[in-house]
Design a protein around this motif. Structure first.
Motif, PDB file in Angstrom:
ATOM      1  N   LEU A   1     -11.905  24.505  10.109  1.00  9.20           N
ATOM      2  CA  LEU A   1     -12.675  25.216  11.124  1.00  9.20           C
ATOM      3  C   LEU A   1     -13.335  24.207  12.055  1.00  9.20           C
ATOM      4  O   LEU A   1     -14.073  23.322  11.609  1.00  9.20           O
ATOM      5  CB  LEU A   1     -13.734  26.093  10.455  1.00  9.20           C
ATOM      6  N   MET A   2     -13.085  24.338  13.356  1.00  6.61           N
ATOM      7  CA  MET A   2     -13.624  23.411  14.346  1.00  6.61           C
ATOM      8  C   MET A   2     -14.681  24.118  15.207  1.00  6.61           C
ATOM      9  O   MET A   2     -14.562  25.313  15.497  1.00  6.61           O
ATOM     10  CB  MET A   2     -12.506  22.898  15.263  1.00  6.61           C
ATOM     11  N   GLY A   3     -15.673  23.365  15.633  1.00  9.64           N
ATOM     12  CA  GLY A   3     -16.740  23.942  16.453  1.00  9.64           C
ATOM     13  C   GLY A   3     -17.830  24.529  15.580  1.00  9.64           C
ATOM     14  O   GLY A   3     -18.889  23.949  15.412  1.00  9.64           O
ATOM     15  N   ALA A   4     -17.587  25.728  15.048  1.00 12.33           N
ATOM     16  CA  ALA A   4     -18.407  26.323  13.979  1.00 12.33           C
ATOM     17  C   ALA A   4     -19.890  26.401  14.307  1.00 12.33           C
ATOM     18  O   ALA A   4     -20.731  26.166  13.449  1.00 12.33           O
ATOM     19  CB  ALA A   4     -18.196  25.544  12.674  1.00 12.33           C
ATOM     20  N   ARG A   5     -20.218  26.770  15.527  1.00 10.98           N
ATOM     21  CA  ARG A   5     -21.622  26.846  15.923  1.00 10.98           C
ATOM     22  C   ARG A   5     -22.420  27.794  15.029  1.00 10.98           C
ATOM     23  O   ARG A   5     -23.580  27.556  14.716  1.00 10.98           O
ATOM     24  CB  ARG A   5     -21.712  27.308  17.383  1.00 10.98           C
ATOM     25  N   ASP A   6     -21.793  28.903  14.607  1.00  9.77           N
ATOM     26  CA  ASP A   6     -22.485  29.894  13.777  1.00  9.77           C
ATOM     27  C   ASP A   6     -22.290  29.660  12.278  1.00  9.77           C
ATOM     28  O   ASP A   6     -22.598  30.546  11.473  1.00  9.77           O
ATOM     29  CB  ASP A   6     -21.978  31.303  14.115  1.00  9.77           C
ATOM     30  N   ALA A   7     -21.813  28.497  11.892  1.00  7.73           N
ATOM     31  CA  ALA A   7     -21.533  28.247  10.472  1.00  7.73           C
ATOM     32  C   ALA A   7     -22.771  28.425   9.605  1.00  7.73           C
ATOM     33  O   ALA A   7     -22.669  28.834   8.439  1.00  7.73           O
ATOM     34  CB  ALA A   7     -20.965  26.843  10.301  1.00  7.73           C
ATOM     35  N   TRP A   8     -23.940  28.144  10.155  1.00  6.09           N
ATOM     36  CA  TRP A   8     -25.174  28.280   9.374  1.00  6.09           C
ATOM     37  C   TRP A   8     -25.426  29.723   8.972  1.00  6.09           C
ATOM     38  O   TRP A   8     -26.111  29.993   7.975  1.00  6.09           O
ATOM     39  CB  TRP A   8     -26.365  27.748  10.175  1.00  6.09           C
ATOM     40  N   ARG A   9     -24.889  30.666   9.729  1.00  2.78           N
ATOM     41  CA  ARG A   9     -25.101  32.088   9.440  1.00  2.78           C
ATOM     42  C   ARG A   9     -24.287  32.555   8.233  1.00  2.78           C
ATOM     43  O   ARG A   9     -24.563  33.632   7.686  1.00  2.78           O
ATOM     44  CB  ARG A   9     -24.726  32.932  10.654  1.00  2.78           C
ATOM     45  N   MET A  10     -23.294  31.792   7.853  1.00  6.56           N
ATOM     46  CA  MET A  10     -22.421  32.198   6.755  1.00  6.56           C
ATOM     47  C   MET A  10     -22.050  31.000   5.891  1.00  6.56           C
ATOM     48  O   MET A  10     -20.932  30.882   5.392  1.00  6.56           O
ATOM     49  CB  MET A  10     -21.160  32.855   7.323  1.00  6.56           C
ATOM     50  N   ALA A  11     -23.012  30.103   5.714  1.00  6.28           N
ATOM     51  CA  ALA A  11     -22.762  28.872   4.975  1.00  6.28           C
ATOM     52  C   ALA A  11     -22.306  29.140   3.541  1.00  6.28           C
ATOM     53  O   ALA A  11     -21.398  28.474   3.028  1.00  6.28           O
ATOM     54  CB  ALA A  11     -24.016  28.003   4.980  1.00  6.28           C
ATOM     55  N   ASP A  12     -22.920  30.116   2.882  1.00  8.37           N
ATOM     56  CA  ASP A  12     -22.552  30.404   1.492  1.00  8.37           C
ATOM     57  C   ASP A  12     -21.104  30.895   1.396  1.00  8.37           C
ATOM     58  O   ASP A  12     -20.373  30.507   0.481  1.00  8.37           O
ATOM     59  CB  ASP A  12     -23.495  31.452   0.901  1.00  8.37           C
ATOM     60  N   GLU A  13     -20.693  31.748   2.343  1.00  8.32           N
ATOM     61  CA  GLU A  13     -19.316  32.251   2.329  1.00  8.32           C
ATOM     62  C   GLU A  13     -18.312  31.134   2.579  1.00  8.32           C
ATOM     63  O   GLU A  13     -17.260  31.069   1.950  1.00  8.32           O
ATOM     64  CB  GLU A  13     -19.137  33.347   3.387  1.00  8.32           C
ATOM     65  N   LEU A  14     -18.654  30.219   3.498  1.00  2.00           N
ATOM     66  CA  LEU A  14     -17.770  29.096   3.783  1.00  2.00           C
ATOM     67  C   LEU A  14     -17.637  28.174   2.582  1.00  2.00           C
ATOM     68  O   LEU A  14     -16.551  27.677   2.273  1.00  2.00           O
ATOM     69  CB  LEU A  14     -18.299  28.311   4.990  1.00  2.00           C
ATOM     70  N   ALA A  15     -18.761  27.955   1.894  1.00  2.00           N
ATOM     71  CA  ALA A  15     -18.720  27.100   0.710  1.00  2.00           C
ATOM     72  C   ALA A  15     -17.895  27.741  -0.397  1.00  2.00           C
ATOM     73  O   ALA A  15     -17.084  27.079  -1.057  1.00  2.00           O
ATOM     74  CB  ALA A  15     -20.142  26.823   0.229  1.00  2.00           C
ATOM     75  N   GLU A  16     -18.100  29.047  -0.604  1.00  2.00           N
ATOM     76  CA  GLU A  16     -17.364  29.747  -1.654  1.00  2.00           C
ATOM     77  C   GLU A  16     -15.861  29.744  -1.381  1.00  2.00           C
ATOM     78  O   GLU A  16     -15.056  29.604  -2.306  1.00  2.00           O
ATOM     79  CB  GLU A  16     -17.863  31.185  -1.764  1.00  2.00           C
ATOM     80  N   ALA A  17     -15.475  29.875  -0.113  1.00  2.00           N
ATOM     81  CA  ALA A  17     -14.059  29.888   0.250  1.00  2.00           C
ATOM     82  C   ALA A  17     -13.489  28.479   0.398  1.00  2.00           C
ATOM     83  O   ALA A  17     -12.297  28.323   0.693  1.00  2.00           O
ATOM     84  CB  ALA A  17     -13.862  30.656   1.550  1.00  2.00           C
ATOM     85  N   GLU A  18     -14.332  27.460   0.216  1.00  2.00           N
ATOM     86  CA  GLU A  18     -13.924  26.054   0.315  1.00  2.00           C
ATOM     87  C   GLU A  18     -13.305  25.735   1.675  1.00  2.00           C
ATOM     88  O   GLU A  18     -12.311  25.022   1.783  1.00  2.00           O
ATOM     89  CB  GLU A  18     -12.960  25.683  -0.820  1.00  2.00           C
ATOM     90  N   VAL A  19     -13.925  26.289   2.709  1.00  2.00           N
ATOM     91  CA  VAL A  19     -13.464  26.029   4.069  1.00  2.00           C
ATOM     92  C   VAL A  19     -14.009  24.679   4.532  1.00  2.00           C
ATOM     93  O   VAL A  19     -15.205  24.401   4.408  1.00  2.00           O
ATOM     94  CB  VAL A  19     -13.940  27.127   5.037  1.00  2.00           C
ATOM     95  N   ARG A  20     -13.133  23.844   5.066  1.00  2.00           N
ATOM     96  CA  ARG A  20     -13.561  22.572   5.650  1.00  2.00           C
ATOM     97  C   ARG A  20     -14.046  22.844   7.079  1.00  2.00           C
ATOM     98  O   ARG A  20     -13.344  23.475   7.856  1.00  2.00           O
ATOM     99  CB  ARG A  20     -12.411  21.568   5.661  1.00  2.00           C
ATOM    100  N   VAL A  21     -15.230  22.351   7.370  1.00  2.00           N
ATOM    101  CA  VAL A  21     -15.883  22.678   8.639  1.00  2.00           C
ATOM    102  C   VAL A  21     -16.152  21.395   9.424  1.00  2.00           C
ATOM    103  O   VAL A  21     -16.674  20.420   8.879  1.00  2.00           O
ATOM    104  CB  VAL A  21     -17.212  23.420   8.392  1.00  2.00           C
TER     105      VAL A  21
END
Length: 427
Positions: free
Chosen positions: A273-293
């Motif tokens: 995932l590139m850019g990811a300005r709103d990543a803070w809004r869904m940080a737990d979901e991204l971590a659980e899905a092991e998405v590289r940001v």
């Protein structure tokens, strides 16, 4: 006609000065021993008063009181810091020179779906911008083609070479996609009605899905030996389906990110995932899905009225706290030189210093598949390292004195330094 000739002459002069005269460094000729430095290894912590030896472009030993090989060059680094070279993600370095001069712009191809485009093909190693980037410790950059929907493939280049062939660290790393818009633009410059925007957004999403379907059909036909010809667009996307290539999805809005997560999971893509300005809004979901940001808005303004002024600054710390695997980028070209300072600013807003350094060195190397040779100070890896008299992440204390890329000494002279030295002498 006279005005036209004058304009052409002016453009010619502009282009003639848009190439630096710095010669790339020669291959390492003798062992080089760095003594008594503070090594920021990334993988093994900070090691003070430590030696580092590199031979033939690779780090051969790290430790205390290393023996001096015969014929070695010895550098005393007492009080100085040694870092791995900084890796800049999501850049157009070498593709853009002067935004106001169209002839120096070669970052974007015509068309919405152009996966066959490779960023390194248009790369200009003589760009005046490149030496200014190196001066702040950036040794490598991911060169990303720009565009509408499917923009092309990026390549990782080291920033001291004659051509892209000898600068190429890893070519055609992966395919880049700009995720279709999901919201309505209410800015004054948007002339389309909300209904027209929704229709355009839906059509772009259908176009993207159609692209993957067609590319997969081509992949299946090629495996079955049933192709009747070659399509360069789908050839460029073959690696997405066998896992040999990465999909880089540029998305900022939370809704875009959620859609991207759903689609990539459905297709089984290896993705970042590139850019990811709103990543803070869904940080737990991204971590659980092991998405590289790759967080690409480290100095951005708040994107909503109800966000804190420091949201962009504190996002890296929030991602780290949630366990997200992330890197930090500073998209662009000339301003990429500020990437180390962006990481330092994240430290000021709560990010661990070692995590910040990893976010611009080892993490980018991992995401681009080159962590076996770049991103940290370890025996066996490339001797790509930065020597600074101060903290590399501190815009006030930083003072990069030396840069080695694969053991080659890089000339740090640059246009900005020349102008600085010139105007210091002005009465």
């Amino acid at each position: 006609m006279k005005k036209l000739l004058t304009a052409v002459a002016a453009a010619t002069v502009t282009l003639s000065v848009a190439a630096h005269d710095i010669v790339p460094g020669e291959a390492q000729q003798q062992p080089i021993l760095l003594q008594n430095g503070t090594l920021h290894t990334v993988t093994n912590g900070v090691q003070e008063d430590t030696d580092l030896l590199f031979v033939d472009g690779k780090i051969s030993a790290i430790g205390s009181d290393l023996a001096v090989p015969e014929g070695a060059q010895v550098l005393d680094l007492t009080g100085k810091h040694v870092y791995p070279g900084v890796i800049a993600l999501d850049t157009t370095i070498g593709l853009r020179e002067i935004e106001a001069v169209r002839a120096t712009e070669d970052a974007e191809e015509v068309g919405a779906v152009t996966p066959e485009v490779s960023g390194h093909v248009a790369y200009n190693p003589d760009s005046e911008v490149i030496p200014t980037i190196r001066y702040n410790g950036v040794s490598h950059a991911q060169i990303v083609p720009q565009g509408n929907l499917v923009t092309g493939r990026s390549s990782l280049l080291q920033l001291d070479g004659w051509t892209y062939e000898d600068a190429g660290e890893r070519l055609n790393v992966g395919v880049h996609v700009n995720w279709p818009r999901v919201g309505i633009n209410t800015s004054w410059w948007e002339r389309r009605s909300p209904e027209e925007q929704r229709k355009a957004n839906a059509e772009a999403r259908k176009n993207l899905e159609r692209t993957f379907v067609q590319a997969k059909a081509y992949f299946d036909a090629k495996l079955a030996g049933e192709l009747q010809g070659t399509d360069l667009r789908w050839e460029a996307m073959l690696g997405l389906f066998d896992g040999s290539s990465t999909l880089f999805v540029h998305a900022n809005d939370k809704r875009q990110i959620e859609e991207a997560m759903e689609l990539t999971q459905e297709w089984g893509f290896d993705w970042v995932l590139m850019g990811a300005r709103d990543a803070w809004r869904m940080a737990d979901e991204l971590a659980e899905a092991e998405v590289r940001v790759v967080f690409g808005a480290p100095f951005g303004l708040p994107s909503r009225h109800d966000e804190g002024f420091d949201q962009a600054f504190s996002t890296p710390a929030a991602l780290a706290a949630a366990g997200v695997n992330f890197a930090i980028s500073y998209p662009g070209y000339w301003d990429v030189r500020n990437l180390p300072f962006a990481a330092g600013n994240a430290v000021a807003y709560g990010l661990d210093r070692e995590a910040a350094l990893a976010a611009i060195t080892l993490k980018p190397a991992e995401f681009l598949g080159v962590a076996d040779r770049l991103g940290s100070l370890e025996a066996g890896k490339q001797a790509t390292l930065v020597i600074s008299a101060g903290d590399l992440l501190d815009p006030i204390g930083q003072n990069v004195e030396t840069l080695f890329i694969e053991g080659r000494l890089v000339d740090l002279n640059n246009r900005h330094l020349q102008l600085y030295n010139k105007y210091k002498q002005k009465p």
